[in-house]
Design an enzyme around this catalytic site. Structure first.
Site, short mmCIF file in Angstrom:
data_model
loop_
_atom_site.label_atom_id
_atom_site.label_comp_id
_atom_site.label_asym_id
_atom_site.label_seq_id
_atom_site.Cartn_x
_atom_site.Cartn_y
_atom_site.Cartn_z
N THR A 1 4.69 -1.19 2.54
CA THR A 1 3.45 -0.46 2.28
C THR A 1 2.30 -1.00 3.12
O THR A 1 2.43 -2.03 3.77
CB THR A 1 3.07 -0.58 0.79
OG1 THR A 1 2.91 -1.96 0.46
CG2 THR A 1 4.13 0.04 -0.09
N ASP A 2 1.18 -0.29 3.08
CA ASP A 2 -0.03 -0.79 3.74
C ASP A 2 -1.24 -0.62 2.83
O ASP A 2 -1.12 -0.16 1.69
CB ASP A 2 -0.22 -0.16 5.12
CG ASP A 2 -0.61 1.33 5.06
OD1 ASP A 2 -1.13 1.79 4.03
OD2 ASP A 2 -0.39 2.01 6.07
N ALA A 3 -2.40 -1.02 3.33
CA ALA A 3 -3.60 -1.04 2.51
C ALA A 3 -4.04 0.36 2.07
O ALA A 3 -4.91 0.49 1.21
CB ALA A 3 -4.74 -1.74 3.25
N GLY A 4 -3.45 1.40 2.63
CA GLY A 4 -3.71 2.75 2.15
C GLY A 4 -2.99 3.02 0.83
O GLY A 4 -3.19 4.07 0.23
#
Lengths: 136, 136, 136, 136
Positions: free
Chosen positions: C16-19
């Site tokens: 995942t990422d910070a979005g």
């Protein structure tokens, strides 16, 4: 006191996770990046070391404290200092800083190995000389 | 002796590096995967914990030994055992195994934090109960 | 209609990422994982192909649509179907599904190359036969 | 002709795979890095856009050709040029160069979305103005 070698990096989406912060394992990648640039600044190319000199540094032990999280788009400084050089290993002390604030601190022990067999080999004399440290 | 919880994974190209082996930081990602499945097997969903219960486990400290390299397409077992549970932290002992051979061993200390402020919060009672361990 | 080959995966923090969603490039890693398992199910080991048969499949072209985001801890199915086999290339049609919902769809064209020179080489006869498709 | 915006990066171990080259999906991460720096050079901070302006750019479509492999420790230039700006999307044309040699070329279409709902929202006027391009 002399400031340790460091590289400046930015946190991109690829580095973060759904917690909104840098994924913890990626700090180890940042540290590898700083060590590679440190060796490069001393005149050593990690790719040439592996293919031409048959020497590869692989991480053998890592002890890392994650003190404060870094976030998307922040600029960080990642330091690399040699703590000890042994016959077939090198220990780095490294930190990830946001300004003066220490976010992550670690001690990374590298083993010097043959890239084909992964057997330990002595740190090359030229590398040892530039690291400029006593044997342990 | 009871075998610890473990997940079986395979090493894909994404996990490896130009040394021909798993990139060291990715073992920490494998361990995170095993912890997530461990919590899932106990009935806890890490996403729901974060969004519904405002509780997130983040890695606070990691001490890892990389003993032998894993290679592309190998199958590995990644274990996750609770070593200690504190008020606001949980310590896992984890290993990456290829058959009976231990490739990587680590102790991973997690802090239980509020996902918004990253301030420490107590491990939820339900989690603590299922982890079934005494306070430290 | 026959269902295409697929692997079931879970979304971990590393993906995942910070979005708050899967980092787009990681869907390509999921697709690589599905292709590796697809080849494995046909009896081909990507590591042995590279080291023993001196044949490596590398991605030459990718056209991917990211339709809906996947989130932490979701279970996804990643499909792999051969669309075309050429003399020195194989085209896969792949999808990432959450239940019946298509999140990502792509066409991934692989080149068959020599792992040392990265020059194109013919798809090995045994692989071609198992892929069971006509030349293009 | 004006040279497009570009960032210089180095290939680290984290970027490579067991094929000895950059893992294909990582070129998409390099491109994201170039887009982030491009927006930064125009005065837009992707983190502030998300948290303050409730606007996030997510990759909606990617068409990428991987022409030649990049290797460990090479220096690359990653370009970012705006090809089109729509009401709720922006299309970038990007390349990964090693000197004058083009290794990877892609067209990356971004959707402008609300970070909470992932529903399309208009590209903010200030961003549109700085991208300085006509509507499509």
């Amino acid at each position: 006191m002399e400031r340790p070698f460091s590289v400046r990096i930015r946190v991109y989406y690829r580095d973060t996770d759904a917690g909104g912060i840098v994924f913890h394992a990626n700090y180890l990648a940042f540290m590898e990046q700083a060590r590679t640039e440190f060796l490069g600044a001393l005149g050593f190319d990690v790719a040439a070391l592996a293919t031409r000199d048959a020497v590869m540094f692989i991480v053998h032990r890592a002890a890392v404290e994650f003190l404060r999280p870094a976030r998307l788009n922040e600029q960080l400084d990642v330091t690399a200092e040699v703590a000890r050089v042994g016959r077939a290993r090198v220990v780095f002390r490294q930190r990830v800083l946001r300004g003066e604030e220490c976010l992550v601190a670690g001690e990374i022990q590298l083993a010097c190995v043959d890239p084909a067999s992964f057997k330990p080999v002595p740190v090359p004399g030229a590398v040892r000389a530039r690291l400029g440290m006593a044997d342990d």
